[in-house]
Design a protein around this motif. Structure first.
Motif, short mmCIF file in Angstrom:
data_model
loop_
_atom_site.label_atom_id
_atom_site.label_comp_id
_atom_site.label_asym_id
_atom_site.label_seq_id
_atom_site.Cartn_x
_atom_site.Cartn_y
_atom_site.Cartn_z
N SER A 372 26.70 31.13 31.33
CA SER A 372 27.65 31.10 30.51
C SER A 372 27.62 29.99 29.36
O SER A 372 28.16 29.94 28.17
CB SER A 372 29.44 30.56 30.88
OG SER A 372 29.50 31.70 32.07
N VAL A 460 36.70 32.37 31.03
CA VAL A 460 35.33 32.70 31.84
C VAL A 460 35.61 30.80 32.33
O VAL A 460 35.74 30.63 33.57
CB VAL A 460 34.24 33.43 32.04
CG1 VAL A 460 33.39 32.81 33.39
CG2 VAL A 460 34.78 34.84 32.03
N GLU A 466 39.49 33.61 37.00
CA GLU A 466 38.06 34.04 36.49
C GLU A 466 36.56 34.60 36.45
O GLU A 466 35.81 35.64 36.59
CB GLU A 466 37.83 34.13 34.68
CG GLU A 466 39.86 34.69 33.90
CD GLU A 466 39.48 36.52 33.87
OE1 GLU A 466 38.36 37.10 34.27
OE2 GLU A 466 40.59 36.83 34.15
N LYS A 470 34.05 37.36 38.16
CA LYS A 470 32.83 37.64 37.95
C LYS A 470 31.85 37.19 38.83
O LYS A 470 30.85 38.98 38.81
CB LYS A 470 32.55 36.58 36.79
CG LYS A 470 32.66 36.61 35.49
CD LYS A 470 32.66 37.90 34.59
CE LYS A 470 32.75 38.20 33.05
NZ LYS A 470 32.81 39.64 32.14
N GLU A 473 32.49 40.63 40.98
CA GLU A 473 31.84 41.68 40.27
C GLU A 473 29.94 41.86 40.49
O GLU A 473 30.06 43.34 40.82
CB GLU A 473 32.14 41.77 39.01
CG GLU A 473 33.39 41.94 38.12
CD GLU A 473 33.64 41.73 36.95
OE1 GLU A 473 33.19 41.71 35.99
OE2 GLU A 473 35.17 42.39 36.22
#
Length: 751
Positions: A372, A460, A466, A470, A473
């Motif tokens: 990120s 994020v 958050e 992620k 997921e």
């Protein structure tokens, strides 16, 4: 005069204690082996050699779906750039990653001969080709986006990853075996979908214990299938502590043939067992006559495993036959679990299931944050460039004029439009053909999209919740890729309880049933002769020893020995020495006290009743099944205290008891006056002033009492003729009838 030679000054010598020197060097070696060779990293589940192979293949762009490249090229590149060790070691490691019977989720897609389950070697690396699988791609995903740290390779010419991004639960899914120095690791493969489910639960409840995760992770899932026959408690214990083992059995089924015949077909064998060696071992055991229930074994395998086992006869119990094979061959295998892994790539530690998955999830989060931040920096740079492009687009003529007229256009552009150095550089590096494309709308649309993406990334990075969402997921996607409905994700190993079999029946199944003659010498040496031998006159004995007694039995028989200490001992005929030589002392097979001696030895047939009696004349009736002990120490039945001892055991066949004492007095009384017990002192059978009991026998009143004299002649007396000896239990009795042997014995043993 010649020059005088002056000896050089001796170099300074440091004394180092040998122990210190060795400790220092051995510790360095041990650490190197643990960290850089034998133990897998908890985060990506790889040892350095595997990590380097995958990274080397990544650099060669061997993604799934691309063309294969020669294994020699891959091994050469990995050896030259990252792994300065033997090429065979690298190739062996790569082969294992490609074998679908060694790896549950192969990381390498091999083309050519990569070995087989029989244990045959793969072809040399010049003949085989390889590329990565989807699983390997998942492990490497994000490596170009600063997902992990890199370090210089061995010669400092390039860089290699310290750990892979590891988007797949590889440590547990593929397992690992390794022996380091002073420690080892052994992790069996597991089902990836189950691991992902457990990991998702761990994201929701970070403090969940290993036991709670067993709701999803039922146990190992081997690439070769098989059946795990451990109890749920044993499996739970193993996963909680990180140490244990799994009993895995081959999967088999019974196939019916013509006229009631059948065969057993083995379709799956335990993990890490070489099929050819397994069949060799079964054939070897057959030659040694250790598998009497098995008639023949043959390998009919093609792509799938198919081992056909024929029974000796169609009346054999298939489950019992398989039980005998499970006990003696690798059709049942114990696979150890020792979750010894490198935590954070540095600390070797034995961890439980929960901590194992926790390490993987924490690593996924670290990779997510790194990726990120990398993406954030990229977007910020691009936004800066787009800002410059927009200015250039709106003032295109002025920009061209500055570039054409100025000697140093960069500072002039920066001054004229208040640009940053990055923006000015981007404008100057722009191709002329891009001028046509530099449309304001396009720039603004890209700018807007990137700002939205940046907003998401910042959200994020700012929130742990958050980040875990992620990661969840990501794990969910892996779960879907390898779900239970996919060919690769479907569970292969099933669970079952080991069938309970009668231990005696299993023991019997290991011994070929043959007739034997058991010979016991006067001094207590025992041996067996093949067949039922009537004439024992030719037998040799040790000096000062002679034949005591002999009887017929079978190799599958169990013997019962009654001793003067009132204990019954069990012996297996199959374990007794053969007829060559003088045999062995009976005491080698049982724990018989020095002061005790055998009274009688006979075949255990089961279900009979015996009358046991002591020298003091006390006794009782006992069931034969209550006399069988399972240990060498024997089973106490008749309680006696020294100097009193057990004197006799006789089979109960009839309704009347005849007892004779050392004082040559005989007494006859009904059997029902003696109780039946499993253990005890018993009741008085006959009363003595001095001396004790000599012999006792049970007979049928209708048939009368029979005895043999010293010459082997048989005498008998009817109940009428025995009238004067008849009385009640514990009477003194009177002198026996004429012709009764001087030995004071009735001459009737147990058959």
């Amino acid at each position: 005069m010649g020059k005088r030679l002056i000896p050089p000054e001796p170099a300074e010598i440091h004394e180092v204690p040998l122990r210190e020197a060795l400790e220092e060097r051995y510790l360095a070696y041990a650490l190197s082996t643990i960290m850089h060779r034998a133990l897998p990293d908890a985060r990506d589940g790889l040892k350095p050699v595997h990590r380097r192979i995958l990274y080397g293949m990544r650099l060669l762009r061997l993604d799934p779906g691309t063309a294969f490249k020669k294994s020699a090229k891959i091994v050469g590149d990995v050896m030259g750039s990252f792994h300065p060790h033997g090429d065979q070691a690298i190739y062996d490691a790569m082969v294992r990653l490609a074998q679908d019977f060694s790896s549950r989720y192969p990381l390498v897609d091999g083309q050519g001969n990569f070995g087989n389950i029989d244990g045959d070697n793969p072809a040399a690396y010049r003949y085989t080709e390889a590329r990565m699988t989807d699983v390997a791609r998942l492990l490497l995903e994000g490596i170009d986006e600063d997902g992990v740290e890199f370090r210089p390779n061995y010669d400092g010419q390039s860089k290699e990853p310290i750990v892979l991004p590891g988007g797949f639960p590889n440590l547990l899914a593929n397992g690992a075996q390794g022996i380091a120095v002073g420690m080892a690791t052994s992790i069996p493969p597991h089902n990836a979908a189950e691991l992902c489910d457990a990991a998702l639960h761990l994201i929701e409840k970070p403090d969940a214990k290993s036991k709670a995760l067993l709701k999803w992770v039922k146990g190992p899932d081997f690439p070769t299938g098989g059946i795990c026959v451990d109890s749920k408690q044993a499996i739970a214990e193993a996963y909680t502590t990180g140490r244990g083992s799994f009993r895995v059995r081959a999967r088999w089924e019974q196939e019916e043939g013509a006229r009631g015949t059948w065969v057993v077909v083995v379709t799956e064998i335990p993990f890490l067992v070489q099929k050819s060696r397994l069949i060799e071992k079964i054939a070897e055991l057959q030659d040694q006559k250790k598998l009497p229930l098995v008639g023949d074994v043959r390998d009919e395998s093609a792509e799938d495993v198919r081992i056909v086992i024929e029974p000796k006869s169609k009346n054999v119990d298939p489950a019992l036959m398989m039980e005998s094979l499970f006990r003696l061959t690798e059709l049942e295998n114990k696979i150890p679990l020792n979750l010894n892994v490198l935590i954070k790539g540095r600390i070797p530690k034995v961890v439980g299931l929960a901590e194992c998955l926790r390490e993987w999830l924490d690593h996924l989060r670290d990779v997510l944050i790194r990726r990120s931040n990398y993406r954030k920096a990229q977007i910020e740079h691009r936004l800066e460039v787009l800002g410059g492009f927009l200015i250039a687009y709106l003032n295109i003529d002025k920009v061209i004029k500055i570039i054409r007229t100025e000697d140093e256009p960069k500072p002039a552009l920066m001054k004229a439009f208040k640009l940053t150095e990055v923006q000015a550089e981007a404008i100057l590096n722009m191709r002329l053909r891009s001028l046509r494309k530099l449309e304001e709308m396009e720039i603004r649309t890209e700018d807007k999209n990137l700002r939205n993406e940046l907003k998401g990334i910042n959200a994020v990075l700012a929130s742990e919740a958050e980040q875990w969402k992620k990661v969840g997921e990501q794990v969910g996607k892996v779960r879907d890729m390898f779900g239970p409905k996919t060919p690769l994700g479907k569970r292969r190993t099933t669970f079952a309880d080991a069938p309970e079999h009668d231990l005696a029946a299993i023991e019997e199944a290991f011994v070929e049933r043959e007739p034997v003659t058991v010979v016991v010498s006067d001094k207590g040496w025992i041996r067996t002769m093949k067949g039922h031998v009537e004439d024992l006159s030719g037998l040799a004995f040790k000096q000062d020893d002679r034949l005591g007694f002999a009887f017929f039995a079978e190799t599958t028989s169990k013997l019962l020995l009654f001793a003067t200490n009132g204990k019954f001992y069990s012996l297996d005929v199959a374990k007794l020495p053969g007829g060559r030589g003088h045999g062995e002392p009976i005491r080698l097979f049982i724990d018989l006290e020095q002061e005790a001696a055998p009274v009688a030895l006979f075949v255990n047939k089961g279900g009979r009743k015996f009358l046991v009696a002591s020298h003091e004349g006390q006794g009782f009736v006992v069931n034969e099944d209550d006399c069988v002990g399972t240990t060498k120490k024997g089973k106490q039945v008749l309680n006696v205290d020294m100097p009193n001892e057990a004197r006799t055991v006789t089979e109960v066949v009839g309704d009347t008891v005849a007892v004779i004492g050392e004082n040559r007095k005989m007494l006859v009384f009904p059997l029902d006056q003696i109780p039946e017990m499993a253990r005890g002192r018993g009741v008085r059978l006959q009363k003595y002033k001095d001396g004790g009991l000599s012999d006792v026998v049970v007979f049928d009143a209708k048939a009368g009492l029979t005895w043999k004299d010293s010459a082997g002649r048989e005498f008998s007396a009817t109940m009428k003729e025995l009238a004067e000896w008849q009385g009640t239990r514990a009477d003194a009795g009177r002198l026996p009838p004429k012709g009764f042997p001087k030995s004071n014995k009735f001459g009737r043993g147990i058959e």
